[in-house]
Design a protein around this motif. Structure first.
Motif, PDB file in Angstrom:
ATOM      1  N   UNK A 103     -14.918   7.845  37.772  1.00 28.35           N
ATOM      2  CA  UNK A 103     -15.278   8.299  39.304  1.00 28.35           C
ATOM      3  C   UNK A 103     -16.445   7.185  39.575  1.00 28.35           C
ATOM      4  N   UNK A 104     -17.021   6.702  38.845  1.00 29.55           N
ATOM      5  CA  UNK A 104     -18.153   5.662  39.207  1.00 29.55           C
ATOM      6  C   UNK A 104     -17.720   4.311  39.409  1.00 29.55           C
ATOM      7  N   UNK A 105     -16.437   3.960  39.331  1.00 34.46           N
ATOM      8  CA  UNK A 105     -15.746   2.579  39.394  1.00 34.46           C
ATOM      9  C   UNK A 105     -15.373   2.377  40.885  1.00 34.46           C
ATOM     10  N   UNK A 106     -15.460   1.467  41.622  1.00 37.51           N
ATOM     11  CA  UNK A 106     -15.023   0.948  42.742  1.00 37.51           C
ATOM     12  C   UNK A 106     -14.236  -0.085  42.765  1.00 37.51           C
ATOM     13  N   UNK A 107     -13.268  -0.301  43.750  1.00 34.85           N
ATOM     14  CA  UNK A 107     -12.141  -1.204  43.825  1.00 34.85           C
ATOM     15  C   UNK A 107     -12.495  -1.908  44.975  1.00 34.85           C
ATOM     16  N   UNK A 108     -12.517  -3.495  44.968  1.00 30.34           N
ATOM     17  CA  UNK A 108     -12.479  -4.236  46.227  1.00 30.34           C
ATOM     18  C   UNK A 108     -11.337  -5.322  46.155  1.00 30.34           C
ATOM     19  N   UNK A 109     -10.359  -4.907  46.807  1.00 28.44           N
ATOM     20  CA  UNK A 109      -9.003  -5.843  46.879  1.00 28.44           C
ATOM     21  C   UNK A 109      -9.052  -6.674  48.148  1.00 28.44           C
ATOM     22  N   UNK A 110      -8.521  -7.820  48.121  1.00 30.08           N
ATOM     23  CA  UNK A 110      -8.557  -9.003  49.110  1.00 30.08           C
ATOM     24  C   UNK A 110      -7.589 -10.061  48.966  1.00 30.08           C
ATOM     25  N   UNK A 111      -6.921 -10.247  50.009  1.00 31.61           N
ATOM     26  CA  UNK A 111      -5.780 -11.323  50.042  1.00 31.61           C
ATOM     27  C   UNK A 111      -6.539 -12.839  49.635  1.00 31.61           C
ATOM     28  N   UNK A 112      -5.843 -13.400  48.824  1.00 32.76           N
ATOM     29  CA  UNK A 112      -6.103 -14.651  48.350  1.00 32.76           C
ATOM     30  C   UNK A 112      -4.893 -15.915  48.237  1.00 32.76           C
ATOM     31  N   UNK A 113      -5.568 -16.858  48.488  1.00 34.29           N
ATOM     32  CA  UNK A 113      -4.127 -17.864  48.625  1.00 34.29           C
ATOM     33  C   UNK A 113      -4.315 -18.842  47.407  1.00 34.29           C
ATOM     34  N   UNK A 114      -3.000 -19.368  46.915  1.00 31.57           N
ATOM     35  CA  UNK A 114      -2.804 -20.119  45.735  1.00 31.57           C
ATOM     36  C   UNK A 114      -3.923 -21.247  45.835  1.00 31.57           C
ATOM     37  N   UNK A 115      -4.400 -21.793  46.616  1.00 30.18           N
ATOM     38  CA  UNK A 115      -5.307 -22.812  46.836  1.00 30.18           C
ATOM     39  C   UNK A 115      -6.724 -22.475  46.336  1.00 30.18           C
ATOM     40  N   UNK A 116      -7.093 -21.093  46.474  1.00 31.50           N
ATOM     41  CA  UNK A 116      -8.520 -20.677  46.412  1.00 31.50           C
ATOM     42  C   UNK A 116      -8.325 -19.806  45.232  1.00 31.50           C
ATOM     43  N   UNK A 117      -7.553 -19.232  44.621  1.00 32.28           N
ATOM     44  CA  UNK A 117      -7.736 -18.095  43.597  1.00 32.28           C
ATOM     45  C   UNK A 117      -8.476 -18.943  42.429  1.00 32.28           C
ATOM     46  N   UNK A 118      -8.046 -19.865  41.809  1.00 33.50           N
ATOM     47  CA  UNK A 118      -8.574 -20.403  40.586  1.00 33.50           C
ATOM     48  C   UNK A 118     -10.375 -20.769  40.788  1.00 33.50           C
ATOM     49  N   UNK A 119     -10.804 -21.237  41.947  1.00 33.17           N
ATOM     50  CA  UNK A 119     -12.043 -21.425  42.271  1.00 33.17           C
ATOM     51  C   UNK A 119     -12.776 -19.877  42.421  1.00 33.17           C
ATOM     52  N   UNK A 120     -11.859 -19.145  42.987  1.00 33.24           N
ATOM     53  CA  UNK A 120     -12.914 -17.892  43.221  1.00 33.24           C
ATOM     54  C   UNK A 120     -13.049 -17.052  41.834  1.00 33.24           C
ATOM     55  N   UNK A 121     -12.007 -17.289  40.796  1.00 33.71           N
ATOM     56  CA  UNK A 121     -11.889 -16.730  39.553  1.00 33.71           C
ATOM     57  C   UNK A 121     -13.623 -17.513  38.759  1.00 33.71           C
TER      58      UNK A 121
END
Length: 309
Positions: free
Chosen positions: A130-148
């Motif tokens: 119950x204390x955990x929150x989720x934040x989902x968002x769209x991400x493109x192939x060209x950006x995903x590894x930088x964001x990780x």
């Protein structure tokens, strides 16, 4: 935090502090050597180095016991505390209790998996975390590894495939495709003939400038194209169009089965072979052994593993 002169410490064998602590506890070179599981000459050598380092005898034989000097007694407590802290750090394990932990998990999605996963995952978290929150968002192939790498995302789910060693990847499922249409808008007996499939108007999901969206590569591979007359960046937008207009949509099978019925749509096989990339879960090596990340990944794999293709 106190500044540490790493070069100064590098010139000092920290094992000598362990030998000093053993001597303080045993007051005997022989017993200290046994405690450290080394030979007595090696322990005597350690004691000699300690005396040179601190410019003090440190331990003086009185009868059968090696009694500590005043300098040794002064050193004993801080050395014992330092070694205790080092041992705690070495054996410390980061814990995660979903029932009490409070954190935000940030996830990136490249496909319909967000719509498949998030409703069930949110429901589970309300019950189990119950204390955990989720934040989902769209991400493109060209950006995903930088964001990780930048810790903007904790993990990503979709058509991602990296061979770099700093990432971990788990195959979630192989994608298949189905057609959906509304029986009041189009009449087909159980399946769509190939000629009709190619010629009749289509609605597709597209996140690019191409009308064929994510199907472009699959269609190019077989040298065909569809009569696409409308696109949307959202799967629900495409489903809504098909429910209200004489259109066909080609969607991932899991999405078609999960939401097609809610829009009154029929789900039938695609009358040709189209191949899409597999859907994988991707995270960084830094997150690999983190208990919170391991728990979330297990929940995701369980939810999607229960869904038939």
């Amino acid at each position: 935090m106190q500044s540490i002169d790493h070069f100064d410490l590098r010139s000092f064998d920290l094992n000598l502090l362990i030998a000093f602590d053993a001597m303080m506890r045993e007051r005997s070179v022989t017993r200290a050597a046994e405690r450290l599981k080394i030979r007595q000459p090696a322990m005597s050598h350690n004691l000699s180095l300690l005396r040179t380092l601190f410019q003090d005898e440190l331990f003086v034989r009185v009868g059968t016991v090696m009694q500590p000097t005043v300098r040794a007694l002064t050193l004993a407590e801080p050395v014992a505390q330092a070694l205790g802290m080092m041992q705690s750090v070495i054996h410390a394990k980061s814990g995660f209790d979903p029932t009490t932990d409070q954190r935000i998990f940030r996830m990136g999605f490249s496909s319909e998996v967000e719509l498949l996963l998030m409703p069930e995952l949110a429901s589970r978290l309300r019950q189990r975390a119950p204390g955990v929150k989720l934040h989902g968002r769209p991400v493109q192939q060209r950006d995903v590894y930088r964001m990780l790498d930048d810790r903007i995302l904790d993990l990503a789910i979709g058509c991602f495939d990296s061979q770099a060693r700093r990432y971990r990847q788990q195959l979630l499922f192989e994608q298949s495709l189905s057609c959906v249409f509304h029986p009041d808008q189009m009449a087909f007996e159980g399946s769509i003939p190939l000629k009709d499939y190619l010629n009749l108007p289509h609605a597709l999901v597209s996140l690019s400038e191409s009308l064929h969206g994510c199907l472009e590569s699959a269609l190019d591979a077989i040298g065909d194209e569809l009569n696409v007359v409308a696109t949307s960046t959202e799967f629900l937008g495409v489903l809504g169009m098909v429910a209200n207009a004489p259109l066909i949509a080609t969607l991932p099978t899991r999405m078609a089965r999960r939401y097609g019925k809610a829009f009154g749509l029929h789900v039938v096989p695609v009358p040709m072979t189209l191949t899409l990339p597999d859907v994988s879960l991707v995270w960084t090596v830094q997150e690999d052994n983190h208990p919170a990340s391991q728990w979330l990944r297990a929940e995701i794999e369980d939810i999607l593993g229960r869904m038939s293709s």
